[in-house]
Design an enzyme around this catalytic site. Sequence first.
Site, short mmCIF file in Angstrom:
data_model
loop_
_atom_site.label_atom_id
_atom_site.label_comp_id
_atom_site.label_asym_id
_atom_site.label_seq_id
_atom_site.Cartn_x
_atom_site.Cartn_y
_atom_site.Cartn_z
N SER A 244 0.83 -1.22 0.00
CA SER A 244 0.00 0.00 0.00
C SER A 244 0.86 1.26 0.00
CB SER A 244 -0.97 0.00 1.19
OG SER A 244 -0.31 -0.31 2.40
N ASP A 376 -2.17 -8.91 11.39
CA ASP A 376 -3.53 -9.33 11.02
C ASP A 376 -4.01 -10.57 11.77
OD1 ASP A 376 -3.80 -7.29 9.11
OD2 ASP A 376 -2.59 -8.43 7.68
N1 NMX Z 1 1.34 -20.06 5.44
C1 NMX Z 1 1.79 -20.94 4.51
N2 NMX Z 1 2.82 -20.71 3.71
C2 NMX Z 1 3.47 -19.55 3.87
C3 NMX Z 1 3.10 -18.61 4.82
C4 NMX Z 1 1.96 -18.88 5.61
N3 NMX Z 1 1.49 -18.01 6.50
N4 NMX Z 1 3.93 -17.55 4.74
C5 NMX Z 1 4.81 -17.83 3.75
N5 NMX Z 1 4.52 -19.05 3.22
C6 NMX Z 1 5.14 -19.68 2.06
C7 NMX Z 1 4.98 -18.78 0.87
O1 NMX Z 1 3.69 -18.90 0.29
C8 NMX Z 1 6.10 -19.27 -0.03
O2 NMX Z 1 5.67 -20.45 -0.64
P1 NMX Z 1 6.07 -20.82 -2.16
O3 NMX Z 1 7.55 -20.95 -2.15
O4 NMX Z 1 5.35 -22.07 -2.43
O5 NMX Z 1 5.61 -19.67 -3.02
C9 NMX Z 1 7.19 -19.59 0.99
O6 NMX Z 1 6.53 -19.80 2.25
C10 NMX Z 1 8.22 -18.50 1.13
O7 NMX Z 1 7.56 -17.27 1.42
P2 NMX Z 1 8.25 -16.15 2.32
O8 NMX Z 1 9.48 -15.68 1.59
O9 NMX Z 1 8.43 -16.62 3.69
O10 NMX Z 1 7.13 -15.03 2.38
P3 NMX Z 1 6.90 -13.80 1.40
O11 NMX Z 1 7.80 -12.69 1.79
O12 NMX Z 1 6.92 -14.22 -0.03
O13 NMX Z 1 5.39 -13.42 1.75
C11 NMX Z 1 3.53 -13.03 3.16
C12 NMX Z 1 5.02 -12.78 2.95
C13 NMX Z 1 3.06 -12.16 4.30
C14 NMX Z 1 2.76 -12.65 1.89
C15 NMX Z 1 3.33 -14.53 3.49
O14 NMX Z 1 3.98 -14.83 4.70
C16 NMX Z 1 1.87 -14.93 3.57
O15 NMX Z 1 1.29 -15.27 2.54
N6 NMX Z 1 1.25 -14.89 4.80
C17 NMX Z 1 -0.15 -15.16 4.96
C18 NMX Z 1 -0.97 -13.94 4.53
C19 NMX Z 1 -0.82 -12.80 5.52
O16 NMX Z 1 -0.91 -12.98 6.73
N7 NMX Z 1 -0.63 -11.58 4.99
C20 NMX Z 1 -0.60 -10.38 5.84
C21 NMX Z 1 0.77 -9.71 5.94
C22 NMX Z 1 0.70 -8.48 6.80
N8 NMX Z 1 -0.06 -7.42 6.16
O17 NMX Z 1 -0.93 -6.85 6.74
O18 NMX Z 1 0.18 -7.09 4.98
C1 MLT Z 2 2.09 -3.78 6.46
O1 MLT Z 2 1.72 -3.33 7.54
O2 MLT Z 2 2.16 -3.08 5.44
C2 MLT Z 2 2.38 -5.26 6.36
O3 MLT Z 2 2.91 -5.76 7.54
C3 MLT Z 2 3.11 -5.68 5.13
C4 MLT Z 2 4.53 -5.26 4.97
O4 MLT Z 2 5.11 -4.54 5.76
O5 MLT Z 2 5.11 -5.73 3.96
#
Ligand code: NMX
Ligand code: MLT
Length: 442
Positions: A244, A376
Amino acid sequence: MSTSLKASLASKTAALKKEIETLLAAHGNTPIADVTLSQAYGGMRDIKCMVTETSSVDPQEGIRYRGMSIPDLQAKLPKAPQGAQPLPEGVFWLLLTGDVPTAAQAAEVTASWRANETLPEHVMRTLDQLPISTHPMTQLSIGIMAMQNDSIFAKRYREGMPKSTFWDAMYDDVNLLLGRMPVLAAYIYRRTYKDGKHIAPSANKSLDWSANLAHMLGFDGEGFRELMRLYMSIHADHEGGNVSAHTTHLVGSALSDPYLCLAAGMNGLAGPLHGLANQEVMRWLVGVKAKLGGGVPSKEQLSEFVWNTLNGGQVIPGYGHGVLRVTDPRYLAQREFALQNLPDDENFRIVKMLYEVVPDILMKQGKAKDPWPNVDAHSGVLLVHYGMNEYDFFTVLFGVSRAMGVLASLILDRAVGSPLERPKSVTTEWVKKKVATVASVS
Ligand code: NMX
Ligand code: MLT
């Protein structure tokens, strides 16, 4: 308009602009990061290639607004008369200037925002035309766009304002937008879930921004007001690289006005890997309860459900992060709030149990780099405790708060004269040639 905030900002940004010019003159060619192929293909993770003044996220410590942690904010920022949580008005002052405001200065921000709490008639009519099933985040984005005809920045740009005054026009737009955001959010909530029975802003004009938001949503107890103050304060900013903030900054670099920029940022926040995760957490948690017949499940049952979710190819919402490698301090601040205010709440007990179960499982699975809960994972259960059961609305509250951080940065961008953002992209064909050349010389 908050005149002393604008005056303080003017002197701070003049000094900052000079500092940046001096740095660039002396060190403009100093490399600060290398970029690997994995980063270019992998979401640009961890490349230090942009500057954001308002806050920074350390992987081991989490968020600091202008150097201040969440406990610092709670200790040092002005509070409501009987409150313990920081006022977001103070957060905004801090983000913009780097100074901790006095209570009088925070009240000045309250007054300037609350002077702008009227939604134009056509914005309400525009929203009223949307099907009631339209997601609240889509309504938020459309509502912001519908107000764009009021942009002072766009009008003054057309009139030929000089670059040195861009920030001033931006500030005035932001002041209006932040005054209207809670009214817009409440309008969306009441039209979508409460048969369009709207609640006018409080007649008590000294009531703070968050308490007035709570009032317009239809929640007048002190507990929900305090929750809103905490919620609005901790969701405001998370350095510049999150979707964002980065989107708002990028769109702003084309000198788009703040309505265009904020709507774009909110569209990014509406993605399930970003802000929409807060609604997904609640949906997932309710799914667990329904499947297991209600009540608080055992740890074994919960573990099985977590594994089933992972084996089904889905993510565990509320866990993991692109930067953090510890439990998100925003999660911990909410946990503290829950321990004090709703220790026996059934959903909170499940959230606590998930904290004991999920990180181990994610570590065993070995994919997520960060197995810990993010902001979250906790916010939904707090809202539900006070009676807000409409999960799809939760990200709108995140958006109202996030508007403060991304718009503060947008003002600073214009004040220091940030240029058009335009990185260079390459093709896979180019990459193949590049790696072949590198391999042949080594
Ligand atoms: N559950 C399952 N798998 C996960 C999770 C999770 N909570 N977090 C990361 N992974 C997987 C991810 O999908 C990836 O899989 P693949 O190689 O098959 O594509 C692998 O682990 C490596 O990912 P990371 O490098 O650890 O995470 P990345 O930086 O790419 O993504 C998020 C960060 C936040 C997108 C990821 O942790 C996620 O999808 N979390 C769940 C959704 C979430 O809670 N989002 C909110 C974040 C905070 N916000 O408000 O924005
Ligand atoms: C945010 O507050 O924007 C989330 O934790 C995601 C991020 O920092 O990448």
